[in-house]
Design a protein around this motif. Structure first.
Motif, PDB file in Angstrom:
ATOM      1  N   UNK A 183       0.867  -1.173   0.000  1.00 22.37           N
ATOM      2  CA  UNK A 183       0.000   0.000   0.000  1.00 22.37           C
ATOM      3  C   UNK A 183       0.905   1.225   0.000  1.00 22.37           C
ATOM      4  N   UNK A 184       0.819   2.012  -1.054  1.00 17.63           N
ATOM      5  CA  UNK A 184       1.642   3.208  -1.207  1.00 17.63           C
ATOM      6  C   UNK A 184       0.984   4.398  -0.517  1.00 17.63           C
ATOM      7  N   UNK A 185       1.809   5.295   0.022  1.00 19.95           N
ATOM      8  CA  UNK A 185       1.278   6.497   0.667  1.00 19.95           C
ATOM      9  C   UNK A 185       2.364   7.562   0.718  1.00 19.95           C
ATOM     10  N   UNK A 186       1.960   8.838   0.724  1.00 22.47           N
ATOM     11  CA  UNK A 186       2.952   9.912   0.827  1.00 22.47           C
ATOM     12  C   UNK A 186       3.544   9.963   2.223  1.00 22.47           C
ATOM     13  N   UNK A 187       4.708  10.575   2.341  1.00 24.87           N
ATOM     14  CA  UNK A 187       5.348  10.799   3.633  1.00 24.87           C
ATOM     15  C   UNK A 187       5.795  12.264   3.695  1.00 24.87           C
ATOM     16  N   UNK A 188       5.209  13.100   4.581  1.00 23.78           N
ATOM     17  CA  UNK A 188       4.328  12.806   5.708  1.00 23.78           C
ATOM     18  C   UNK A 188       2.986  12.200   5.272  1.00 23.78           C
ATOM     19  N   UNK A 232      -3.142  -0.651  -3.424  1.00 24.18           N
ATOM     20  CA  UNK A 232      -3.784   0.630  -3.149  1.00 24.18           C
ATOM     21  C   UNK A 232      -2.721   1.716  -3.062  1.00 24.18           C
ATOM     22  N   UNK A 233      -3.056   2.886  -3.583  1.00 20.51           N
ATOM     23  CA  UNK A 233      -2.171   4.044  -3.501  1.00 20.51           C
ATOM     24  C   UNK A 233      -2.974   5.188  -2.905  1.00 20.51           C
ATOM     25  N   UNK A 234      -2.644   5.555  -1.658  1.00 25.19           N
ATOM     26  CA  UNK A 234      -3.268   6.717  -1.033  1.00 25.19           C
ATOM     27  C   UNK A 234      -2.545   7.974  -1.495  1.00 25.19           C
ATOM     28  N   UNK A 235      -3.295   8.931  -2.003  1.00 22.36           N
ATOM     29  CA  UNK A 235      -2.730  10.213  -2.421  1.00 22.36           C
ATOM     30  C   UNK A 235      -3.594  11.322  -1.843  1.00 22.36           C
TER      31      UNK A 235
END
Length: 393
Positions: A183-188, A232-235
């Motif tokens: 599951x991809x997500x930005x950081x922060x 899933x990719x949260x953006x």
């Protein structure tokens, strides 16, 4: 997210939204929210995450051991030994709750419909809510009339936090490409993204969103081997806390990758009405429409979910009113995971009516201001609405 160049604030356009000017900042409640979010993401980035929440009982899901204390719990522990100085006004740094007075329309509608509190809200929400939310999406993003059908592509939810969490449980299989899903997500990142990925059995993969990448994840760094495992990719756009907003080209590239590698792009657009430029940020539905060439077909919103909420933009966090839109399959799936729209359809279905669309947000005309965020990242690193990866086309 607060007002300014890093935490953008809305300027007036045809709908009219809250904004702050230089004379408002000193007495405004927005600094509470800005400072809270700054501390929250400082903790996410720099405070170790290895400590589990609890010593797990054998009866509990062992994936819980991979979670850490909630950032505000860690903040309370860090500050426990300190006492605030006396004689100064204290700023409550808790959940970053909006401080503006909610629109009077909300109280009006709740009073008029008080007799409905005894009814269970339908999972799919009321027809009035779906129509009003669909009409807002069409107006806000300039979609062709009829392109977005709220009867099949929209579901009310009891706050988008819960829906964002459920999305990972919905679309993450046990294995993808023969391996643990990613599951991809930005950081922060919003803590829910990571928690949702972990509980779904996936590997959360944090993508740096810094000044060098336009404060958005760099899509070019994603290898085919990672994308093949991605479920899933949260953006988040506009991003929290940086304030950067993805332009159409960025959103198109992200959606193309989702369709090519078979994952869902979940675009958290809860801050879509808080921005600094005179133009509202673009949205993922616009990107999907541009990829289709404007053709109305069943695959128009495939591999895409967008999330919207009244919590921040309308100071209605306690109402727990939001919706998710996009591909009919994922939307229906959200409804099936834990009841999906519990509370969203009934409690808020009478709040957003088409006849009220011009009353919901009061018009206020102000100038943009700099914020605490500019002090943290430095003026030379502030996201610009005209640079690659941010709102501009």
């Amino acid at each position: 997210m607060g007002p300014g160049t890093v935490f953008p604030v809305a300027q007036d356009h045809k709908e009219g939204f809250f904004a702050l000017g230089p004379n408002d900042w000193e007495h405004s409640p927005w600094p509470h929210l800005v400072l809270t979010l700054c501390l929250y993401f400082f903790l996410c980035l720099f405070v170790p995450l290895e400590t589990p929440i609890v010593s797990l009982s054998p009866l509990l899901n062992n994936r819980l051991s991979r979670l850490s204390d909630y950032p505000f719990t860690r903040l309370a522990n860090l500050l426990a030994e300190f006492s605030p100085p006396t004689g100064v006004k204290q700023i409550m740094l808790s959940l970053g709750e909006p401080q503006h007075t909610p629109p009077a329309l909300i109280d009006e509608a709740l009073r008029v419909n008080a007799h409905l509190w005894g009814k269970y809200p339908p999972v799919a929400g009321t027809p009035e809510f779906r129509a009003a939310a669909g009409d807002w999406l069409t107006r806000r993003y300039g979609l062709p009339k009829g392109a977005f059908d709220p009867e099949v592509s929209l579901l009310p939810v009891a706050g988008t936090r819960e829906a964002l969490f459920m999305a990972a449980q919905l679309v993450t299989p046990e294995r993808k490409a023969g391996q643990t899903p990613v599951v991809l997500m930005p950081n922060p990142f919003y803590a829910v993204y990571q928690g949702a990925g972990l509980i779904a059995g996936a590997e959360p993969m944090l993508l740096s969103a810094t000044a060098t990448t336009g404060f958005l994840p760099d899509l070019e760094t994603l290898s085919p081997s990672v994308l093949e495992r991605t479920s899933l990719f949260y953006l988040c756009s506009p991003a929290n806390p940086q304030g950067s907003a993805a332009n159409l080209e960025y959103l198109r590239r992200a959606l193309v990758l989702a369709r090519r590698y078979g994952f869902v792009l979940a675009v958290d657009e809860c801050y879509s009405e808080i921005y600094v430029s005179n133009r509202p940020p673009k949205g993922a539905l616009q990107a999907a429409l541009s990829l289709s060439g404007g053709n109305d077909n069943q695959g128009l919103w495939s591999n895409l979910l967008v999330f919207h909420s009244l919590s921040k933009r309308s100071s209605a966090a306690g109402l727990r009113s939001g919706f998710v839109g996009g591909g009919p399959g994922p939307c229906l799936g959200v409804a099936g995971v834990g009841g999906g729209g519990d509370g969203g359809g009934g409690g808020s279905g009478f709040i957003l009516r088409r006849r009220d669309k011009n009353r919901f947000w009061p018009r206020r005309r102000h100038n943009g201001v700099n914020t605490v965020g500019s002090l943290l990242v430095g003026r030379s690193q502030q996201p610009s609405p005209e640079t690659p990866g941010t709102a501009g086309n």
